[in-house]
Design an enzyme around this catalytic site. Structure first.
Site, mmCIF file in Angstrom:
data_model
loop_
_atom_site.group_PDB
_atom_site.id
_atom_site.type_symbol
_atom_site.label_atom_id
_atom_site.label_comp_id
_atom_site.label_asym_id
_atom_site.label_seq_id
_atom_site.Cartn_x
_atom_site.Cartn_y
_atom_site.Cartn_z
ATOM 1 N N LYS A 1 10.541 -2.675 -2.209
ATOM 2 C CA LYS A 1 10.288 -1.243 -2.407
ATOM 3 C C LYS A 1 11.305 -0.444 -1.611
ATOM 4 C CE LYS A 1 6.145 0.371 -2.347
ATOM 5 N NZ LYS A 1 6.064 1.048 -3.651
ATOM 6 N N GLU B 1 -5.610 5.300 -4.060
ATOM 7 C CA GLU B 1 -4.558 4.888 -3.116
ATOM 8 C C GLU B 1 -4.642 5.765 -1.895
ATOM 9 O OE1 GLU B 1 -0.384 5.079 -4.253
ATOM 10 O OE2 GLU B 1 -0.890 4.395 -6.257
ATOM 11 N N GLU C 1 6.080 -4.847 1.165
ATOM 12 C CA GLU C 1 6.835 -5.246 -0.032
ATOM 13 C C GLU C 1 8.312 -4.936 0.179
ATOM 14 O OE1 GLU C 1 4.713 -3.960 -3.784
ATOM 15 O OE2 GLU C 1 3.265 -3.267 -2.310
ATOM 16 N N GLU D 1 8.450 2.948 2.746
ATOM 17 C CA GLU D 1 7.909 2.397 1.510
ATOM 18 C C GLU D 1 7.656 0.894 1.593
ATOM 19 O OE1 GLU D 1 7.492 3.765 -1.772
ATOM 20 O OE2 GLU D 1 7.376 5.657 -0.695
#
Ligand SMILES: *[C@@H]1O[C@H](CO)[C@@H](O)[C@H](O)[C@H]1NC(C)=O
Ligand SMILES: *[C@@H]1O[C@H](CO)[C@@H](O)[C@H](O)[C@H]1NC(C)=O
Ligand SMILES: *[C@@H]1O[C@H](CO)[C@@H](O)[C@H](O)[C@H]1NC(C)=O
Length: 444
Positions: free
Chosen positions: A321, A264, A318, A327
């Site tokens: 999140k 990641e 997203e 985030e």
């Protein structure tokens, strides 16, 4: 210089050019983390089709074993890495359970879907509790033997780590893993990875190391760098610094040659108002610098010539999140497939498809959010950034790497160069042209 004498030289030159033409597409591919914490994300079949036809993305990693996603990538030629939820780790030290897990989650879909890695947990050392840490390597070994029994030897087993595993990363020459985790878990894990030819997975985020003073250092932009006195190396970007810190730490345990996989990394294109560095320009600068770095073959100062299999976090923005806006904004794409910024992820000739009506995706956080939330003691208790009561749902580490966040020494005398305005493709093709010239020169 001798003139061409042999027609065989022409042939070998031709072969060289063909060779280069064949390997070029492979060097400009990249992986992404396909997280699903959004209520407006497109169905996996559309995602698979989009990635295959419109992007250079050739591998994905998911944070669970979502069968819809795994099935959707069948016959796509896109590698799929899946994740064992943290909470399932202790049960998988039992051989029968491990075989059942493979029977349920892998066997029905493989090899139609090219399952590449099974990631056992996510940042287990970082998040704990101790019971999961203790069972991590045993579960990896038992899962591996279950795979081998099925004849699925090609599927690799690993486990991604936050850089909280490092005691320090500045300077890289003095890096080491945290005591307790080093010989207790990481040495046996590296031994296993070395034996099975699998990669050691880390999640380096220079985003969490950002400060106004070292912004360029974190973003692959021209800067005066970080000098490592012990090696005489001047680090020009924090990604190299973190990767070399991991390398030095591995070397101290006797495993310098295990491949490192960047499981990641990313940079948000938006965030809470206080986080001025979360913006599309910085995200584009980081991701294009990253793509150039990991695919160029340049490696890092202590790992010259090495390429790093790399998964950008994340595929989509997203909306579920959080809690921070950052985030929600790590995505390369909006849920309607519009690129959030442009860094050469799309095939040059392809337009993004027009937005289509989106199916609601009911998936919530994966089950490891159910893992016990309080720690029974362990090295991470010393780690002030870790909020063990917050369920971790496949997000970028909400915790910054512990010591690597110390601002690297950055000289105020920073020079701009035109390199910063070049696109990744330009840099890559210039580099390629140079390599061809070098090869041709060597053969003349
Ligand atoms: C090397 O790391 C150790 C442990 O973090 C630290 O105590 C020491 O001061 C560091 N040495 C240098 C030269 O940075
Ligand atoms: C790692 O694997 C290689 C090749 O299998 C082997 O030669 C080497 O001894 C291993 N290293 C360690 C430290 O076990
Ligand atoms: C940790 O997480 C809990 C639960 O989400 C939250 O109430 C608390 O404020 C968090 N603490 C910190 C320091 O972020």
């Amino acid at each position: 210089m001798a003139p061409f004498k042999h027609s065989s030289l022409d042939t070998s030159l031709t072969l060289f050019f063909i060779f280069f033409i064949i390997i070029i597409p492979a060097t400009t591919s990249i992986g992404v983390n396909y997280g699903t914490l959004g209520d407006n994300l497109p169905p996996p079949t559309q995602v698979a089709h989009f990635l295959k036809t419109n992007t250079i993305i050739d591998r994905i990693r998911i944070f669970d074993v979502n069968t819809d996603i795994i099935k959707s990538f069948a016959n796509s030629n896109i590698l799929v890495s899946v994740t064992v939820p943290n909470g399932d780790i202790p049960s998988l030290t039992n051989q029968r359970n491990a075989r059942r897990w493979i029977d349920t989650n892998i066997k029905p879909f493989y090899p139609a879907t090219k399952i590449h890695y099974i990631c056992v947990g996510t940042e287990v050392l970082h998040w704990g509790p101790q019971n999961l840490v203790d069972n991590l390597v045993p579960a990896m070994k038992v899962l591996r033997s279950a795979l081998v029994k099925e004849g699925f030897d090609e599927i690799k087993i690993s486990s991604p780590h936050s850089l909280g595993i490092l005691l320090s990363s500045d300077p890289p020459s003095n890096a080491s893993f945290r005591p307790g985790w080093d010989v207790g878990t990481l040495a046996p894990m590296l031994q296993f990875l070395n034996e099975t030819k699998a990669g050691f997975m880390v999640n380096p985020y220079t985003y969490f190391g950002w400060s106004p003073a070292n912004a360029n250092f974190c973003l692959f932009k021209p800067n005066a760098g970080l000098f490592d006195k012990a090696t005489g190396i001047t680090y020009t970007n924090q990604f190299d610094q973190l990767m070399d810190a991991v390398h030095v730490s591995m070397k101290k345990l006797g495993f310098p040659d295990v491949e490192i996989v960047v499981a990641e990394t990313g940079w948000p294109s938006g965030g809470d108002p206080a986080n001025v560095h979360a913006n599309p320009a910085n995200a584009a600068a980081y991701i294009s610098g990253l793509m150039k770095k990991v695919s160029s073959g340049d490696g890092t100062p202590l790992m010259p010539g090495r390429k790093f299999e790399t998964y950008i976090f994340a595929l989509f923005n997203e909306n579920l999140k959080g809690p921070s806006l950052d985030e929600k904004n790590f995505g390369l794409f909006q849920p309607n497939f519009t690129p959030v910024y442009n860094v050469g992820i799309m095939h040059a000739s392809v337009e993004a498809p027009s937005p289509s009506p989106l199916a609601a995706n009911a998936e919530g956080p994966s089950s490891y959010a159910d893992a016990p939330s309080s720690s029974s003691g362990g090295p991470w208790d010393d780690a002030p950034f870790f909020n063990k009561t917050t369920p971790f749902t496949g997000s970028p580490s909400q915790a910054p790497p512990l010591s690597s966040t110390a601002a690297p020494t950055v000289n105020a005398n920073v020079h701009d160069s035109s390199l910063g305005t070049m696109t990744t493709n330009m840099v890559l093709s210039a580099r390629f042209a140079l390599k061809v010239i070098l090869v041709v020169t060597l053969f003349m």
